[in-house]
Design an enzyme around this catalytic site. Sequence first.
Site, PDB file in Angstrom:
ATOM      1  N   ARG A  16       0.767  -1.079  -0.116  1.00 29.41           N
ATOM      2  CA  ARG A  16      -0.087   0.033  -0.117  1.00 29.41           C
ATOM      3  C   ARG A  16       0.922   1.401   0.148  1.00 29.41           C
ATOM      4  O   ARG A  16       0.436   2.217  -0.317  1.00 29.41           O
ATOM      5  CB  ARG A  16      -1.021  -0.063   1.016  1.00 29.41           C
ATOM      6  CG  ARG A  16      -1.845  -0.781   1.165  1.00 29.41           C
ATOM      7  CD  ARG A  16      -2.778  -1.379   2.253  1.00 29.41           C
ATOM      8  NE  ARG A  16      -2.149  -2.385   3.025  1.00 29.41           N
ATOM      9  CZ  ARG A  16      -2.575  -2.657   4.393  1.00 29.41           C
ATOM     10  NH1 ARG A  16      -3.882  -2.349   4.876  1.00 29.41           N
ATOM     11  NH2 ARG A  16      -2.018  -3.643   5.074  1.00 29.41           N
ATOM     12  N   ASN A 389      41.821  21.413  -1.282  1.00 28.97           N
ATOM     13  CA  ASN A 389      42.071  20.231  -0.387  1.00 28.97           C
ATOM     14  C   ASN A 389      42.287  19.035  -1.245  1.00 28.97           C
ATOM     15  O   ASN A 389      42.657  17.972  -0.721  1.00 28.97           O
ATOM     16  CB  ASN A 389      41.083  20.292   0.501  1.00 28.97           C
ATOM     17  CG  ASN A 389      39.703  20.089   0.027  1.00 28.97           C
ATOM     18  OD1 ASN A 389      39.545  20.516  -1.155  1.00 28.97           O
ATOM     19  ND2 ASN A 389      38.941  19.275   0.762  1.00 28.97           N
TER      20      ASN A 389
END
Length: 459
Positions: A16, A389
């Site tokens: 459902r 980085n």
Amino acid sequence: MKNFSVVILAAGAGKRMKSSLPKVMHELSGKPLLKWVIDSVSVLRPDNLVLVLGWRAEFVGDFLAGSDSGDIKVVYQKEQLGSGHALMQAWEILRDYRGDILVLNADVPLIKSSTLLSLIENNRRTGASATVLVARTDNPFGYGRVIIKNGSCLEKIVEEKDATTVEKRIKEINSGVYCFDKNLWRALLKLKPDNVREEYYITDTIAVLRELGKKVSSVVVEDSCEVKGINTRIELSEVERMLKEKKIKELLDDGVTIIDTDNVYISYDAKIGIDSIIYPGVFIGIGVSIGKNCIIKGSSYIRNSRIGDASTILYSYVEDVVVNEKVKIGPFSHIRQNSVLKKNVKVGNFSEVKESVVSENSKIGHLSYIGDSQVGEGVNIGAGTITCNYDGIVKHETVIGSRSFIGSNVNLVAPVRIGESVFVAAGSTITHDVPSGKLAIGRVRQEIKKKSGDTKNSP
Ligand code: UD1
Ligand code: CA
């Protein structure tokens, strides 16, 4: 409480929900339905916690592997032949077990530990072979109806699809939470799939136990919301709203201002200090604590984070971080993944901070990316500063010492260390460490040249 084990039924597909995900993995307030139930039973420390999985079990398995759910014994229901058939799969673990067996549907997320305790206590006190947790509701549609005779003695449970018109009027419903004694296994063996859905219903064990001459009792839960089962997305959103409204009321009672209560989302577990103000459009997800006198404004998203007193967050995305007091974030900042912003830090317009510690009184005002970095105290990061980085394979660290001034539009190519009280000139690309107290310039020197067609003999 001693001498009881738990079985959670979670093998169903949850058709459902119309989903490719098992129903029990759908989240209520940021936590899968199944985890709500696991958390509620775990605190009672059962002798065994057995989980019956089936449809797309791998999704649930992956989740459990990455969560702190304790010691769970998983059994599999290969074909979904009904809730009674699902429970039979626990026999391989519990066949010799002599204590009480608490059984729960995995789609009743709000069930309280104290209610579970009262169910076990009732089963022992009354000498029943089963006790069913029952609720009274004005809208019993979809639930199994409970047929009770002589006060609290239960005769049988009739499913919605099998109920007669008269039975459908009954307002006492089965919550999907049961406590059984060892007669459970005998009863399960006698189940037959002679119902509209042709399934082995756990609920039929009640009539079977009665036929065996056993007593079946019931406990009525005070607040029927606690046993609201979730079968559809509408029900999921109803429970979500219920939780949110309860939380907002609690916060208002406790001294938090929420300007527009219809226009915020606040998780059931949020902690917010007095005199904080939550403006419209804010989303506060699971695992958030916010201190006193904070202002959270605009469409800010905050999840799994701690925000210190007197901090301000404007139109920003904040996740998995610790923010100390008097910090200003935003508008339009992204603070994420294990970052720490210490006292009096300011991160402003269109700046991102990732996996970094920014120490007291430092400022990252505009358009910067600070990743994998340690930023000292009183540092000024100029507009457009980027910590470079990532070299395409691994991430590297940037360290910026206290009281340093990083000019605008600077690239700090990590790994790199900037000492204390350093001045980095605007527009620099810094590829080597800079010792404390120095000025670093890493940019092409400006030249002034003659324009083509310029006839003047000027420099
Ligand atoms: C069930 C009860 C109903 C009760 C309601 C409470 C049955 C037959 N009916 O109905 O009386 O009022 O819960 O919310 O139990 N499951 C399996 N394997 C299966 C089928 C189901 O593990 O083959 C599990 C599901 O994952 C779920 C639970 O059993 O956790 C109940 O199944 P569901 O389909 O949700 O039953 P309901 O129709 O809600
Ligand atoms: Ca259900």
